[in-house]
Design a protein around this motif. Structure first.
Motif, mmCIF file in Angstrom:
data_model
loop_
_atom_site.group_PDB
_atom_site.id
_atom_site.type_symbol
_atom_site.label_atom_id
_atom_site.label_comp_id
_atom_site.label_asym_id
_atom_site.label_seq_id
_atom_site.Cartn_x
_atom_site.Cartn_y
_atom_site.Cartn_z
ATOM 1 N N GLY A 85 0.783 -1.265 -0.075
ATOM 2 C CA GLY A 85 -0.160 0.039 0.213
ATOM 3 C C GLY A 85 0.792 1.280 -0.065
ATOM 4 N N THR A 86 2.182 1.396 -0.360
ATOM 5 C CA THR A 86 2.716 2.627 -0.335
ATOM 6 C C THR A 86 2.304 3.201 -1.704
ATOM 7 O OG1 THR A 86 4.447 1.729 -1.763
ATOM 8 C CG2 THR A 86 4.861 1.733 0.658
ATOM 9 N N ILE A 87 2.225 4.722 -1.343
ATOM 10 C CA ILE A 87 1.801 5.628 -2.332
ATOM 11 C C ILE A 87 2.912 6.676 -2.323
ATOM 12 C CG2 ILE A 87 0.025 7.425 -3.099
ATOM 13 C CD1 ILE A 87 -1.987 5.578 -1.733
ATOM 14 N N SER A 88 3.278 7.045 -3.467
ATOM 15 C CA SER A 88 4.610 8.031 -3.727
ATOM 16 C C SER A 88 4.070 9.263 -3.151
ATOM 17 C CB SER A 88 4.900 7.941 -5.323
ATOM 18 O OG SER A 88 5.827 8.757 -5.370
ATOM 19 N N GLY A 89 5.129 9.851 -2.367
ATOM 20 C CA GLY A 89 4.847 11.042 -1.726
ATOM 21 C C GLY A 89 4.054 11.297 -0.581
ATOM 22 N N ARG A 90 3.456 10.223 -0.013
ATOM 23 C CA ARG A 90 2.463 10.080 1.012
ATOM 24 C C ARG A 90 3.361 9.213 2.294
ATOM 25 N NH1 ARG A 90 -3.778 9.044 -1.185
ATOM 26 N NH2 ARG A 90 -3.648 10.744 -2.663
ATOM 27 N N ASP A 91 2.800 9.430 3.313
ATOM 28 C CA ASP A 91 3.413 8.614 4.357
ATOM 29 C C ASP A 91 2.983 7.030 4.262
ATOM 30 O OD1 ASP A 91 4.123 8.929 7.676
ATOM 31 O OD2 ASP A 91 2.949 7.202 7.255
ATOM 32 N N SER A 92 4.126 6.462 4.337
ATOM 33 C CA SER A 92 4.210 4.800 4.154
ATOM 34 C C SER A 92 4.448 4.030 5.593
ATOM 35 C CB SER A 92 5.283 4.454 3.033
ATOM 36 O OG SER A 92 4.948 5.038 2.008
ATOM 37 N N THR A 93 4.012 4.535 6.732
ATOM 38 C CA THR A 93 4.167 3.925 7.684
ATOM 39 C C THR A 93 3.560 2.491 7.823
ATOM 40 O OG1 THR A 93 4.528 5.881 8.763
ATOM 41 C CG2 THR A 93 4.134 4.129 10.394
ATOM 42 N N THR A 94 2.273 2.615 7.638
ATOM 43 C CA THR A 94 1.247 1.295 7.564
ATOM 44 C C THR A 94 2.028 0.460 6.675
ATOM 45 O OG1 THR A 94 -0.619 2.664 8.410
ATOM 46 C CG2 THR A 94 -0.960 0.432 7.648
ATOM 47 N N ALA A 95 2.085 0.842 5.369
ATOM 48 C CA ALA A 95 2.826 -0.162 4.521
ATOM 49 C C ALA A 95 4.043 -1.012 4.890
ATOM 50 C CB ALA A 95 2.934 0.748 2.945
ATOM 51 N N LEU A 96 5.070 -0.082 5.483
ATOM 52 C CA LEU A 96 6.279 -0.621 5.880
ATOM 53 C C LEU A 96 5.959 -1.700 7.021
ATOM 54 C CD1 LEU A 96 9.233 -0.171 4.724
ATOM 55 C CD2 LEU A 96 7.457 1.471 3.826
ATOM 56 N N GLN A 97 4.920 -1.178 7.897
ATOM 57 C CA GLN A 97 4.675 -1.820 9.303
ATOM 58 C C GLN A 97 4.087 -3.427 8.773
ATOM 59 O OE1 GLN A 97 2.302 0.629 11.201
ATOM 60 N NE2 GLN A 97 3.677 1.441 12.510
ATOM 61 N N ARG A 98 3.374 -3.298 7.613
ATOM 62 C CA ARG A 98 2.747 -4.544 7.076
ATOM 63 C C ARG A 98 3.921 -5.264 6.599
ATOM 64 N NH1 ARG A 98 -2.562 -1.678 4.329
ATOM 65 N NH2 ARG A 98 -4.121 -1.543 6.082
ATOM 66 N N THR A 99 4.955 -4.685 5.839
ATOM 67 C CA THR A 99 5.785 -5.489 5.305
ATOM 68 C C THR A 99 6.616 -6.307 6.337
ATOM 69 O OG1 THR A 99 5.990 -3.635 3.392
ATOM 70 C CG2 THR A 99 7.763 -5.264 3.478
ATOM 71 N N PHE A 100 7.031 -5.689 7.211
ATOM 72 C CA PHE A 100 7.931 -6.175 8.194
ATOM 73 C C PHE A 100 7.038 -7.197 9.023
ATOM 74 C CE2 PHE A 100 10.935 -2.748 7.466
ATOM 75 C CZ PHE A 100 12.001 -3.643 7.589
ATOM 76 N N ALA A 101 5.864 -7.015 9.256
ATOM 77 C CA ALA A 101 4.869 -7.833 9.875
ATOM 78 C C ALA A 101 4.765 -9.117 8.993
ATOM 79 C CB ALA A 101 3.420 -7.531 10.073
ATOM 80 N N ALA A 102 4.656 -9.021 7.665
ATOM 81 C CA ALA A 102 4.827 -10.436 6.973
ATOM 82 C C ALA A 102 6.203 -11.119 7.211
ATOM 83 C CB ALA A 102 4.510 -9.796 5.268
ATOM 84 N N ALA A 103 6.928 -10.592 6.955
ATOM 85 C CA ALA A 103 8.306 -11.143 7.376
ATOM 86 C C ALA A 103 8.412 -11.668 8.610
ATOM 87 C CB ALA A 103 9.642 -10.073 7.249
ATOM 88 N N ASP A 104 7.900 -11.372 9.578
ATOM 89 C CA ASP A 104 7.767 -11.991 10.946
ATOM 90 C C ASP A 104 7.060 -13.455 10.902
ATOM 91 O OD1 ASP A 104 9.074 -10.681 13.042
ATOM 92 O OD2 ASP A 104 7.538 -8.961 13.142
ATOM 93 N N LYS A 105 6.120 -13.332 9.942
ATOM 94 C CA LYS A 105 5.323 -14.752 9.774
ATOM 95 C C LYS A 105 5.851 -15.707 8.964
ATOM 96 C CE LYS A 105 1.184 -12.177 10.894
ATOM 97 N NZ LYS A 105 -0.177 -11.464 10.405
#
Length: 374
Positions: free
Chosen positions: A13-33
């Motif tokens: 869910g990253t969108i260029s020029g906008r805050d990507s916190t949630t998208a990066l959190q989801r990325t690392f959460a996926a790696a955790d699993k």
């Protein structure tokens, strides 16, 4: 052999020029699993790689604490500044709470626009260790970069390496701060840090601060403090504050580095260690072009109650300050085939700044000195 899974923030869910916190959190959460059993041990291994392909703005922690232990995660970018995470919030960008070991970062940058932010807070009771960075960069304004902490009975947060990395920006405390809670004796066991061919060229703050012990090896690279702190306080490449230490954990070896502190408020080293500090084939002659009167009292190397100090094949400017407040024990300070760049410093009286109640007892030896000091 199975193909590693690739995780991209763009898929979350990253969108260029906008805050990507949630998208990066989801990325690392996926790696955790995405973990598999390690056939040779009890710690699960990562089956994925996180790939960064652009610039991402975030405002909160993107790797939050997670339960259990894991190892073998890789985060890979396209190149310094081509792949960059920009932190705008005050929290640590990454938090490793006794979970990840064997983590590797390649070809990416991290920048902070918030002076209260930090890059990584790592706390360990035995799990957090063995992190490595290759061709990575830190820039912007930070409270600290990497902070290593942990409760008593913990001897990890060890085995860190940095290859061809660039330390830029400014740090209120330090870029690498080990032993954040010096009242905890066990933090003396945060050990084995290697920096190879790094470009440590930053604006202000301490590069390496070790409130507790450490075994540190630095080889090659350019080390420059480009400015000075806004509050006028000291910036240092190596800062080892006073405190209690075990005899076996105070070791610094620096080889083939050219230092430029650039301002008399900045130091190469300020050490209260009683272990061994060694500089081999280094130079700090950024002040050599100035008249001697421009920095008569400038001492970029400062030691208090040192144990072993050795300079071999070095070119040295300024003065060296040794402060001895207790009777020296097991002390050996040696200058071997070294030279003073500034002509007016080529004598013991001019080169040394000896202080403290036991100044006259400081033990200094010269061998094959290029300036004839014996």
């Amino acid at each position: 052999m199975s193909t590693p899974i690739v995780l991209r923030p763009e898929d979350y869910g990253t969108i260029s020029g906008r805050d990507s916190t949630t998208a990066l959190q989801r990325t690392f959460a996926a790696a955790d699993k995405l973990l598999a059993r390690d056939a040779g041990g009890g710690v699960p291994v990562a089956t994925c790689e996180i790939q960064l392909s652009g610039s991402y703005q975030v405002s909160d922690t993107i790797m939050p604490p997670a339960s259990g232990r894991a190892q073998g995660l890789t985060i890979r970018g396209m190149g310094k500044r081509s792949s960059e995470i920009v932190m705008t919030g005050a929290a640590p960008l990454l938090v490793n709470a006794d979970r990840w070991m064997g983590v590797r970062f390649y070809d990416c940058s991290f920048r902070s626009t918030n002076p209260a932010a930090s890059f990584l807070y790592s706390t360990s009771t035995g799990g957090a260790q063995d992190w490595g960075f290759t061709n990575c960069e830190w820039r912007g304004t930070w409270r600290y970069g990497i902070g290593l902490d942990g409760p008593d009975k913990s001897n990890c947060n060890s085995e860190w390496f940095f290859n061809n990395c660039h330390v830029n920006g400014s740090y209120d405390v330090a870029w690498l701060w080990s032993g954040m809670t010096p009242s905890i004796s066990q933090q003396d066991q945060f050990l084995n840090f290697s920096l190879r061919d790094c470009k440590v060229e930053y604006d202000s703050g301490d590069a390496l601060r070790f409130d507790k012990g450490g075994s540190i090896n630095v080889s090659g690279g350019s080390w420059i403090i480009k400015g000075r702190r806004a509050d006028g306080k000291t910036s240092r490449f190596f800062h080892f504050p006073a405190g209690s230490h075990h005899d076996s954990v105070q070791s610094l070896l620096v080889e083939g580095v050219r230092f430029e502190p650039r301002d008399t408020a900045n130091l190469v080293i300020e050490s209260n260690w009683r272990g061994q500090v060694t500089f081999l084939n280094c130079m700090d002659d950024a002040w050599a072009y100035r008249p001697p009167s421009a920095a008569d009292d400038y001492a970029p190397h400062r030691y208090t109650n040192p144990g072993g100090v050795r300079y071999q094949g070095c070119q040295l400017a300024g003065r060296h300050r040794y402060t001895q407040t207790t009777a020296p024990s097991r002390q050996s300070i040696v200058y071997d085939q070294s030279a003073r760049t500034v002509a007016s410093r080529r004598s013991k009286a001019a080169f040394y700044d000896l202080q403290g109640a036991y100044a006259s007892s400081i033990r200094i030896t010269h061998r094959d000195d290029r300036d004839g000091i014996t």
